[in-house]
Design a protein around this motif. Sequence first.
Motif, PDB file in Angstrom:
ATOM      1  N   PRO A  40       0.920  -1.156   0.040  1.00  0.00           N
ATOM      2  CA  PRO A  40       0.087   0.065   0.010  1.00  0.00           C
ATOM      3  C   PRO A  40       0.706   1.229  -0.151  1.00  0.00           C
ATOM      4  N   ALA A  41       1.888   1.424   0.542  1.00  0.00           N
ATOM      5  CA  ALA A  41       2.884   2.454   0.518  1.00  0.00           C
ATOM      6  C   ALA A  41       3.386   2.955  -0.727  1.00  0.00           C
ATOM      7  N   GLU A  42       3.636   1.909  -1.710  1.00  0.00           N
ATOM      8  CA  GLU A  42       3.982   2.111  -3.049  1.00  0.00           C
ATOM      9  C   GLU A  42       2.876   2.594  -3.776  1.00  0.00           C
ATOM     10  N   LEU A  43       1.712   1.920  -3.608  1.00  0.00           N
ATOM     11  CA  LEU A  43       0.551   2.379  -4.342  1.00  0.00           C
ATOM     12  C   LEU A  43       0.220   3.872  -3.972  1.00  0.00           C
ATOM     13  N   ILE A  44       0.393   4.109  -2.556  1.00  0.00           N
ATOM     14  CA  ILE A  44      -0.055   5.581  -2.299  1.00  0.00           C
ATOM     15  C   ILE A  44       0.868   6.454  -2.908  1.00  0.00           C
ATOM     16  N   GLU A  45       1.991   6.165  -3.021  1.00  0.00           N
ATOM     17  CA  GLU A  45       3.324   7.108  -3.559  1.00  0.00           C
ATOM     18  C   GLU A  45       3.103   7.094  -4.993  1.00  0.00           C
ATOM     19  N   GLN A  46       2.825   6.137  -5.611  1.00  0.00           N
ATOM     20  CA  GLN A  46       2.438   6.266  -7.060  1.00  0.00           C
ATOM     21  C   GLN A  46       1.394   7.122  -7.319  1.00  0.00           C
ATOM     22  N   VAL A  47       0.145   6.879  -6.540  1.00  0.00           N
ATOM     23  CA  VAL A  47      -1.037   7.661  -6.875  1.00  0.00           C
ATOM     24  C   VAL A  47      -0.703   9.164  -6.348  1.00  0.00           C
ATOM     25  N   VAL A 102     -17.285  -1.513  -0.253  1.00  0.00           N
ATOM     26  CA  VAL A 102     -16.364  -2.594  -0.601  1.00  0.00           C
ATOM     27  C   VAL A 102     -15.864  -3.267   0.632  1.00  0.00           C
ATOM     28  N   LEU A 103     -15.526  -2.565   1.432  1.00  0.00           N
ATOM     29  CA  LEU A 103     -14.710  -3.104   2.863  1.00  0.00           C
ATOM     30  C   LEU A 103     -15.746  -4.197   3.492  1.00  0.00           C
ATOM     31  N   ILE A 104     -17.087  -3.881   3.374  1.00  0.00           N
ATOM     32  CA  ILE A 104     -18.170  -4.560   4.065  1.00  0.00           C
ATOM     33  C   ILE A 104     -18.966  -5.322   3.253  1.00  0.00           C
ATOM     34  N   GLU A 141      -7.478  12.681   0.961  1.00  0.00           N
ATOM     35  CA  GLU A 141      -8.353  11.916   1.822  1.00  0.00           C
ATOM     36  C   GLU A 141      -8.490  10.652   1.314  1.00  0.00           C
ATOM     37  N   SER A 142      -8.578  10.378  -0.155  1.00  0.00           N
ATOM     38  CA  SER A 142      -8.710   9.089  -0.913  1.00  0.00           C
ATOM     39  C   SER A 142      -7.356   8.368  -0.493  1.00  0.00           C
ATOM     40  N   ARG A 143      -6.373   8.975  -0.812  1.00  0.00           N
ATOM     41  CA  ARG A 143      -5.038   8.195  -0.369  1.00  0.00           C
ATOM     42  C   ARG A 143      -5.009   7.740   1.102  1.00  0.00           C
ATOM     43  N   ALA A 144      -5.324   8.871   1.940  1.00  0.00           N
ATOM     44  CA  ALA A 144      -5.212   8.659   3.555  1.00  0.00           C
ATOM     45  C   ALA A 144      -6.182   7.214   3.970  1.00  0.00           C
ATOM     46  N   ILE A 145      -7.391   7.276   3.128  1.00  0.00           N
ATOM     47  CA  ILE A 145      -8.128   5.946   3.698  1.00  0.00           C
ATOM     48  C   ILE A 145      -7.538   4.800   3.130  1.00  0.00           C
ATOM     49  N   VAL A 146      -7.048   4.753   2.052  1.00  0.00           N
ATOM     50  CA  VAL A 146      -6.254   3.667   1.335  1.00  0.00           C
ATOM     51  C   VAL A 146      -5.172   3.180   2.310  1.00  0.00           C
ATOM     52  N   ALA A 147      -4.199   4.317   2.625  1.00  0.00           N
ATOM     53  CA  ALA A 147      -3.124   3.909   3.357  1.00  0.00           C
ATOM     54  C   ALA A 147      -3.554   3.391   4.935  1.00  0.00           C
ATOM     55  N   SER A 148      -4.873   3.810   5.238  1.00  0.00           N
ATOM     56  CA  SER A 148      -5.222   3.192   6.710  1.00  0.00           C
ATOM     57  C   SER A 148      -6.040   1.752   6.715  1.00  0.00           C
ATOM     58  N   THR A 150      -6.846  -1.397   7.084  1.00  0.00           N
ATOM     59  CA  THR A 150      -6.238  -2.563   8.388  1.00  0.00           C
ATOM     60  C   THR A 150      -5.466  -3.557   7.517  1.00  0.00           C
ATOM     61  N   PRO A 151      -4.631  -4.250   8.404  1.00  0.00           N
ATOM     62  CA  PRO A 151      -3.820  -5.533   7.660  1.00  0.00           C
ATOM     63  C   PRO A 151      -4.979  -6.645   7.328  1.00  0.00           C
ATOM     64  N   GLU A 152      -5.978  -6.754   8.149  1.00  0.00           N
ATOM     65  CA  GLU A 152      -7.211  -7.535   7.606  1.00  0.00           C
ATOM     66  C   GLU A 152      -7.901  -7.315   6.176  1.00  0.00           C
ATOM     67  N   HIS A 153      -8.009  -5.913   6.097  1.00  0.00           N
ATOM     68  CA  HIS A 153      -8.601  -5.475   4.569  1.00  0.00           C
ATOM     69  C   HIS A 153      -7.576  -5.627   3.823  1.00  0.00           C
ATOM     70  N   ARG A 154      -6.428  -5.488   4.120  1.00  0.00           N
ATOM     71  CA  ARG A 154      -5.385  -5.427   2.840  1.00  0.00           C
ATOM     72  C   ARG A 154      -4.979  -7.124   2.602  1.00  0.00           C
TER      73      ARG A 154
END
Length: 174
Positions: A40-47, A102-104, A141-148, A150-154
Motif C-alpha cells: 500500500p505504501a508504494e501504491l499511495i506514492e504512485q497515486v 467494498v470493505l463490508i 483523503e482518498s490516499r489516506a483512506i487507502v493508506a489506513s 487495516t492488515p485484515e482488509h489488505r
Amino acid sequence: AYLTWKAGQRVPFAVIRAGKRKTITVELGKRPVPEIPDDPAELIEQVRQTHEQSIAELRTAILMITDEQAGLAPAEGEWSVKQVLAHLSAAERGFHAWVANVLIGEQTPITGHLPEQFAAILASAPTAGALVDRFEHDLTESRAIVASLTPEHRANKWRYRQIAQQLVGFGSHT
C-alpha cells in the motif's frame, strides 16, 4: 441487453450534432491496465504523484480563464468548468463511500454527477480555485483512506485490488 465489444473491433456509433443523427464507425482501443503494487505504501506514492500532476495541470488550466468564464457552459447541455470540477470532487467523495462499502462486502456504484451534489459543492466552493483546492483535499483523503486500510482488509487481495484499481484509474478520469 448488454453488448460486449473487444479492443480492435470496429463498431457503429451514433452521433447527434445540430439535431442531425449521423452514424460513424469507430475502432475500439485497449484501455491500459495499470500495474497495482501489493505494498500500500508504494501504491499511495504512485497515486500521489499522479494526483499532484493532475492538480498542477488543473491549476494551470484555470489560470487562463476568469471565474465568470469557468461558470459558463460551452454549449446547451454541456458542463461548465466549475461543474466539471464539482463533478470531480463529488466523484472522489463517492469513491470514499464506495471504499467503505467494498470493505463490508457491498457493491455499489460510484456516483458524482447529481445536480444536487453540484449545487452543494458550488455553494461551498464558488470559485474555480476553491473547487480545485477542494478536489485536492478530496484526493488527499482518498490516499489516506487507502493508506489506513487495516492488515485484515489488505489481506483480502480481491477487495484490496478492487480499491487500488479505482484509485490508480483516477488519472484517466481527470
